[in-house]
Design an enzyme around this catalytic site. Structure first.
Site, PDB file in Angstrom:
ATOM      1  N   HIS A 133       0.847  -1.194   0.000  1.00  0.00           N
ATOM      2  CA  HIS A 133       0.000   0.000   0.000  1.00  0.00           C
ATOM      3  C   HIS A 133       0.882   1.243   0.000  1.00  0.00           C
ATOM      4  CE1 HIS A 133      -3.070  -2.912   1.040  1.00  0.00           C
ATOM      5  NE2 HIS A 133      -3.980  -1.993   0.812  1.00  0.00           N
ATOM      6  N   ARG A 141      -4.771 -11.154  -4.630  1.00  0.00           N
ATOM      7  CA  ARG A 141      -6.022 -10.442  -4.344  1.00  0.00           C
ATOM      8  C   ARG A 141      -6.575  -9.871  -5.641  1.00  0.00           C
ATOM      9  NH1 ARG A 141      -7.901  -5.066  -1.065  1.00  0.00           N
ATOM     10  NH2 ARG A 141      -6.149  -4.090  -2.127  1.00  0.00           N
ATOM     11  N   GLU A 183     -15.737  -5.324   3.044  1.00  0.00           N
ATOM     12  CA  GLU A 183     -15.155  -3.996   3.224  1.00  0.00           C
ATOM     13  C   GLU A 183     -16.180  -2.912   3.520  1.00  0.00           C
ATOM     14  OE1 GLU A 183     -11.667  -3.328   0.414  1.00  0.00           O
ATOM     15  OE2 GLU A 183     -12.830  -4.822  -0.686  1.00  0.00           O
ATOM     16  N   ASP A 192     -11.869   0.950   3.624  1.00  0.00           N
ATOM     17  CA  ASP A 192     -13.040   1.334   2.839  1.00  0.00           C
ATOM     18  C   ASP A 192     -14.280   1.487   3.703  1.00  0.00           C
ATOM     19  OD1 ASP A 192     -12.373   1.546  -0.106  1.00  0.00           O
ATOM     20  OD2 ASP A 192     -11.447  -0.369   0.363  1.00  0.00           O
ATOM     21  N   ARG A 224      -5.789  -3.877   8.218  1.00  0.00           N
ATOM     22  CA  ARG A 224      -5.623  -2.610   8.928  1.00  0.00           C
ATOM     23  C   ARG A 224      -4.634  -1.713   8.197  1.00  0.00           C
ATOM     24  NH1 ARG A 224      -7.492  -3.580  14.161  1.00  0.00           N
ATOM     25  NH2 ARG A 224      -6.599  -1.613  14.845  1.00  0.00           N
ATOM     26  N   ARG A 266      -9.402   5.962  -3.601  1.00  0.00           N
ATOM     27  CA  ARG A 266      -8.916   4.983  -2.632  1.00  0.00           C
ATOM     28  C   ARG A 266      -8.796   5.614  -1.245  1.00  0.00           C
ATOM     29  NH1 ARG A 266      -7.182   0.107  -4.353  1.00  0.00           N
ATOM     30  NH2 ARG A 266      -6.816  -0.187  -6.568  1.00  0.00           N
TER      31      ARG A 266
END
Length: 1059
Positions: A154, A561, A682, A723, A761, A894
């Site tokens: 991320h 994913r 989410e 999210d 997280r 995002r």
């Protein structure tokens, strides 16, 4: 000033911390005087004094004077030239980074010096035994614990990797400075080293000029393993074992590891078209290559250490077998009367271990020093970037390559192409084979002959590691030499696979599984103990065995994913090709009927001749790669935006189909097992339906039997914090996550299935971040039963695991938190009234949040004007786009840039918006005392409020107001004023619930850390406002944009997190 680590601010000795901060500041000032001149230094010092004076006035409650000083500061900053603004931004950014380095160093120091460290294994085991837990129960629970920390790519790590390493060097120097035995000359040299590092920092470009590829991101994850986790894991496991032995009388079993590691780097393709099937395969092979290379280094050190002759009969027999094979091999080679051709030489080079030319790196140091080695100089940069070019094989270079292969600590990896894939080339085989080719059998025999005839050869150090072929001599070295030989063949095989070259090796010649590697190591361990050398067995050898048990053959198992809609598109294409209709138009029951029927069948669904769109082909190719690699290399297949049982069965079907196809092509079963399929819930809506989805899945006979047969009766479910927070606000997201976990646990319990919850997280509070121990201790009872998976993202990876000492601390905290949650689960809500109040707060909070963010037509424009969100993409901190889709709304933005932008303005809006309205609504109905009772008695509610209070302590209303006054259109400034009033309301009612007189009252050290940064942080914000103002009327000015990006870096350093 941190919400990113568990080493809370109380773990700071402020006297020594202030001393180090002053030292680093003075050294930076000295460097700057030489770099920018005394005239600019006067401006810099005046800026700091104005900011410090304004802060002092505000802390003293003299608001009018503070406001005047801040206006004076803003005025002077607005008059600076672009060059001056850029230099000031860089200087203050470095100040803030240096303070962060000092802060981290002193947390490490405090943890090292404290005798009874809270949350340590010793402390927690003692607490549990004293509380009535039997020693058997404690021992068994620790041994069965399964925690997996998943490192993700991320994009929240703001610093370039080059700067991260320079910061680590400074941290090492500060640690070295703590030594009590330093003489005056040592201290002078240390200061010179610090000056050199700070000068190097100043002269290095802070900005990434190109976006990283997914392979670059994966390399960063492998760097964390090499620079820190590789050293930390054995140290951590020794702590666990020692504490267990102290409190239960039994040490941790040698191959037992309560914590393992996974990765999303190179496997997370959700909204990232750059992560392809090819990238995933390359990254998985790269990770294996890295693991083997690290094991080779450890084996070299062990061969030096285990020089003894006495061994068990079993090990002696194996050593003689190896000697006999080597003798036969040499006889065969010596019978040849002609020189081997280059290809023959290359082939046989794989059968001969290298002759080391010097002591292995660190072989002269005991293994226990690795985690706290303050004399380790600087972390090795063992994974080169994309600029690395392998050496070409040239005549006459063999011996020098032999030397450098052992002396050079740098790992050489296959080079990557611009898109991050491992490049192929016509001469790739000769390049990748250069190292192995230099170890040709004939060359090796020639060297051995020279050694036999030479006094130098007989007495050289090589003879210590390459014992002469005589029975009874150094059996452990013979065994480990054989292990190294096999590891080198394994590494060579992986290099060929990475280059897509033919690789036809006998499976007996290389290691495929960790059990194969563990077998000879455990044999050496058992032999040493049986001969009374347990103290040797429990040193470096035990550490290596524990590393193999933890990291396996892949270092980091790679999760895949993908978003659920992409699987539906693939099944759409397949159904249309087979004239079955359009899958996406079917209702849920029809989908489940179709998927279940196909899953029960034994034939492939997808014809090999099918022609599909490129996006669909990529999905199908990913499943092929998953089938080729299997569960030995890969972890879970995570389905983002999961909402139905069919989302899970769709992946199971596509996975099954790919495995059938690969099995047919290979003529044998696929390697490894099937991947776990993990739904990720989410949004608030999906969280509310999570339990129902799991119940529906487990009610299907095929699926339930599949879970029992292929996954040991274990269902994994992931819950997303980012999210859900962006969707409904932090408070509502926290409550819905809590209830979803309760429901999922209950659903699995109904069907007798074990459950592991996977927590997605983020680093900041707005994305579910916060101290690990607090987070785990506040989960619903029964949701942490010895198992847990959790992501660590972006800057959190470096903050928690960047140094071996901090990594040991974090691993220990994970272990003890999960242990406590398992044996002493947190309390549920004491009465139903508490739940009703939570529902009411959540409803009001969500309504308030959504009415502002999604329903106010002016909010989107206000967001773009008041924050630097539009420019965050220029930071080049991640390989994926900032939006899932091309829409400009908040919905498809995002969560990271959403939180990141508000963190920059110090408003930190996503973490608190709506909370004040919810608490106020319930308090005004007469439930204030109820909320105070809930806060005192219920860990979940307490941790939620405490984290919001921490964020409010970092928020700064005057700074946020300054952004509005300069950057926001006059027509929208009232919206900003309204939000600032809402912030004050939130502060008021959080204090009402906690009973504190002021924010962070229960953590005064944290407040002091915050205040110490403000003289640098406030000018950075004001400078950012000025640069944004100029940039918005001169959008093509690259120098202005550079200045803006540097302010973003600096503010992120000051806030200690990004998104």
């Amino acid at each position: 000033m941190t919400d990113i680590t568990d080493d809370i601010a109380e773990e700071i000795s402020f006297q020594s911390f202030d001393d180090d901060c002053r030292l680093l500041e003075n050294l930076l000032n000295d460097v700057l005087r030489g770099e920018v001149g005394p005239k600019f230094m006067e401006k810099l010092e005046r800026t700091k004094i104005l900011a410090q004076s304004a802060c002092n006035m505000r802390m003293a409650g003299i608001e009018d004077t503070a406001e005047l000083l801040e206006k004076q500061l803003a005025s002077e900053l607005s008059k600076m030239t672009l060059a001056e603004a850029l230099t000031l931004a860089r200087a203050f950014s470095h100040y803030l980074n240096l303070m962060g380095i000092a802060e981290t160093h002193h947390r490490v120091r405090k943890a090292r010096d404290v005798v009874h460290l809270s949350k340590s294994c010793d402390d927690t085991f003692n607490q549990l035994v004293q509380g009535g837990v039997s020693t058997d129960e404690l021992y068994n629970t620790v041994c069965k614990q399964e925690v997996e920390i998943v490192l993700t790519a991320h994009p929240t790590q703001i610093n370039r990797r080059t700067l991260q390493y320079k910061h680590l060097r400074l941290a090492h120097l500060l640690e070295y400075r703590d030594r009590k035995d330093l003489g005056s000359e040592d201290k002078e040299m240390l200061i010179e080293d610090l000056v050199r590092e700070i000068t190097s920092l100043w002269q290095t470009d802070e900005l990434r000029r190109h976006k990283p590829t997914p392979v670059d991101e994966a390399r960063a994850g492998l760097h964390i393993v090499e620079q820190s986790l590789w050293k930390a894991v054995p140290h951590y496991l020794r702590r666990v074992s020692s504490a267990l032995k102290k409190h239960t009388g039994r040490p941790l079993p040698l191959t037992c590891t309560p914590i393992k590691f996974g990765s999303w780097m190179g496997g997370d393709r959700d909204g990232n078209p750059n992560v392809t099937a090819k990238v995933t395969k390359d990254v998985s092979l790269l990770s294996r290559w890295m693991a083997i290379d690290l094991y080779i280094r450890e084996i070299d050190s062990l061969r030096f250490e285990l020089s003894m002759n006495q061994c068990s009969d079993r090990l002696s027999r194996l050593a003689h077998e190896i000697l006999e094979k080597e003798a036969l091999s040499e006889d065969r080679h010596e019978s040849w009367n002609q020189t081997l051709s280059w290809n023959q030489s290359k082939h046989h080079s794989q059968q001969a271990p290298s002759l080391p030319t010097q002591l292995p790196a660190r072989a002269d140091l005991p293994s226990c020093t690795e985690c706290n080695d303050v004399e380790s100089h600087y972390p090795r940069l063992d994974l080169p970037g994309t600029e690395y070019k392998p050496l070409n094989r040239q005549d006459g270079q063999n011996s020098s390559r032999l030397d450098s292969s052992f002396q050079d600590s740098h790992i050489h990896l296959p080079k990557t192409s611009a898109n991050g894939n491992i490049a192929n080339s016509s001469n790739a085989q000769s390049k990748m084979g250069a190292r192995a080719a230099s170890f040709s059998s004939s060359h090796l025999l020639a060297q051995r002959k020279l050694f036999a005839e030479s006094q130098i050869g007989r007495t050289s150090f090589q003879k210590l590691l390459e014992p002469s072929i005589q029975p009874g001599i150094a059996p452990y070295r013979l065994i480990l030499g054989n292990v190294k030989e096999k590891l080198m063949k394994t590494r060579k095989r992986l290099e060929l696979l990475l280059e897509d070259l033919p690789c036809e090796q006998d499976p007996c010649d290389y290691y495929e599984t960790s059990d194969q590697l563990l077998e000879p190591l455990l044999l050496c361990y058992d032999s040493l103990r049986s001969c009374g050398s347990g103290v040797l067995a429990d040193g470096r050898l035990a550490d290596l065995i524990r590393r193999v048990a933890t990291f396996g053959m892949v270092l980091l198992k790679l999760d895949l994913r993908q978003e659920s809609g992409r699987h539906s598109e693939a099944l759409d294409a397949i159904a249309r090709y087979l004239d079955m209709g359009t899958y996406s138009e079917w209702d849920e029951e029809r989908r489940l009927e179709f998927l279940t029927r196909e899953l029960k069948g034994k034939r492939p669904l997808v014809p090999p001749t099918i022609e599909v769109a490129a996006d669909v082909r990529e999905v199908l190719d990913t499943f092929r790669v998953a089938a080729e690699l299997g569960s030995d290399s890969l972890g879970a297949y995570v389905i983002s935006m999961a909402s139905n049982a069919s989302d899970v069965l769709a992946v199971e079907l596509l996975q099954k189909d790919a495995r059938l196809a690969i099995c047919g092509e290979l003529g044998r079963p696929c390697p490894g097992g099937m991947l776990r399929v993990v739904p990720l819930f989410e949004t608030v809506k999906d969280l509310r339906g999570a339990g129902s989805v799991i119940r529906k899945l487990l009610s299907i006979d095929w699926y339930r039997e599949h879970i029992i047969k292929n996954h040991n009766g274990h269902q994994e479910v992931m819950v997303g914090y980012s999210d859900s927070g962006k969707d409904a606000g932090r408070f509502t997201a926290a409550w819905e996550l809590y209830k979803a976990q309760e429901d999922v646990v209950a659903a699995c319990k109904e069907y007798g299935i074990k459950v592991t919850l996977f927590h997605g997280r983020g680093g900041s509070i707005g994305r579910g971040g916060g101290p690990t121990h607090v987070a785990i201790q506040s989960q619903p009872p029964g949701s942490v039963m010895g198992t847990l998976r959790s992501t660590e993202q972006g800057e959190m990876v470096q903050a928690k695991f960047g140094l071996p000492q901090t990594a040991v601390r974090q691993l220990e905290i994970y272990t003890t938190a999960v242990l406590l949650a398992t044996l002493r689960p947190p309390l549920p809500p004491r009465e139903e009234k508490w739940r009703n109040l939570m529902d009411e707060i959540s409803q009001i909070s969500c309504q308030s949040y959504r009415s502002t963010v999604y329903e106010n037509p002016e909010f989107l424009a206000y967001f773009h004007e008041a924050t630097p969100q539009a420019d965050l993409g220029f930071l080049n901190i991640g390989s994926r786009p900032t939006r899932r889709k091309s829409s400009v709304g908040i919905g498809h933005l995002r969560a990271i840039p959403w939180v990141f932008a508000w963190t920059q303005t110090r408003f930190v809006l996503p973490a608190w918006l709506g909370v004040g309205a919810g608490l106020k609504g319930v308090c005004e109905k007469g439930h204030t005392e109820d909320l105070r009772s809930i806060y005192k008695e219920w860990p979940f509610f307490q941790s939620t409020i405490d984290l919001i209070e921490m964020v409010l302590g970092k928020a700064d209303t005057p700074i946020a107001k300054h952004y509005d006054e300069v950057l926001v259109s006059e027509s929208r400034r009232e919206l900003g004023a309204e939000l600032r009033r809402e912030l004050l309301t939130t502060e008021k009612f959080v204090l009402v619930v906690t009973g504190h007189e002021k924010l962070s009252e229960n953590n005064r050290s944290l407040r002091r850390l915050i205040e110490s940064r403000l003289p640098y942080l406030n000018p950075m914000n004001m400078l950012q406002v000025e640069i944004l103002r100029r940039l918005r009327s001169d959008d093509d000015n690259h120098k202005l944009r550079d200045a803006l990006l540097i302010t973003i870096n600096g503010i992120a350093a000051g806030m200690r997190n990004t998104g």
